[in-house]
Design a protein around this motif. Structure first.
Motif, PDB file in Angstrom:
ATOM      1  N   GLU A 141      -2.010 -30.562 -31.568  1.00 42.51           N
ATOM      2  CA  GLU A 141      -2.484 -31.912 -31.816  1.00 42.51           C
ATOM      3  C   GLU A 141      -4.002 -31.963 -31.683  1.00 42.51           C
ATOM      4  O   GLU A 141      -4.564 -31.387 -30.752  1.00 42.51           O
ATOM      5  N   ARG A 169      -1.585 -33.835 -36.284  1.00 44.08           N
ATOM      6  CA  ARG A 169      -1.011 -32.525 -35.975  1.00 44.08           C
ATOM      7  C   ARG A 169      -1.557 -31.484 -36.943  1.00 44.08           C
ATOM      8  O   ARG A 169      -1.535 -31.680 -38.161  1.00 44.08           O
ATOM      9  N   ARG A 189       1.591 -23.809 -35.930  1.00 49.48           N
ATOM     10  CA  ARG A 189       2.199 -24.756 -34.985  1.00 49.48           C
ATOM     11  C   ARG A 189       2.600 -24.130 -33.653  1.00 49.48           C
ATOM     12  O   ARG A 189       2.619 -24.811 -32.637  1.00 49.48           O
TER      13      ARG A 189
END
Length: 101
Positions: A24, A45, A55
């Protein structure tokens, strides 16, 4: 641009270990490429860097992917914060020299 890991909640693993499920945007460096572009917001994100899924990578490894010579381009795949609908978008930024204050 600063980022922080996002962890699954509640943890699925035995013993309470948390799995990272995203990154984030936590801050924008004033006059840095991301802040100057104006599209990236705190809470968005970060999903890809130059097409590579980021991620689940550690923040230190992300720093290596984002680093590059000033004037070169990096393509970021992001999505708006979940509370804002999570809409995906892409940004191409020209790398520069940003000084965190």
């Amino acid at each position: 641009m600063g980022v922080r890991p996002v962890y699954e909640s509640p943890p699925k693993a035995a013993g309470g270990a948390q799995k990272q499920v995203g990154l984030e945007v936590s801050r924008l460096v004033e006059s840095g490429p991301a802040a100057s572009d104006g599209r990236i917001r705190v809470g968005d994100r970060l999903e890809t860097v130059d097409g590579k899924d980021v991620r689940e990578i550690p923040v230190r490894q992300l720093a290596v992917l984002l680093a590059g010579s000033p004037g070169t381009t990096v393509r970021l795949g992001l999505s708006r914060a979940p509370k804002e609908g999570g809409t995906p978008y892409h940004v191409e930024l020209q790398r520069g020299i940003a000084v965190a204050r």
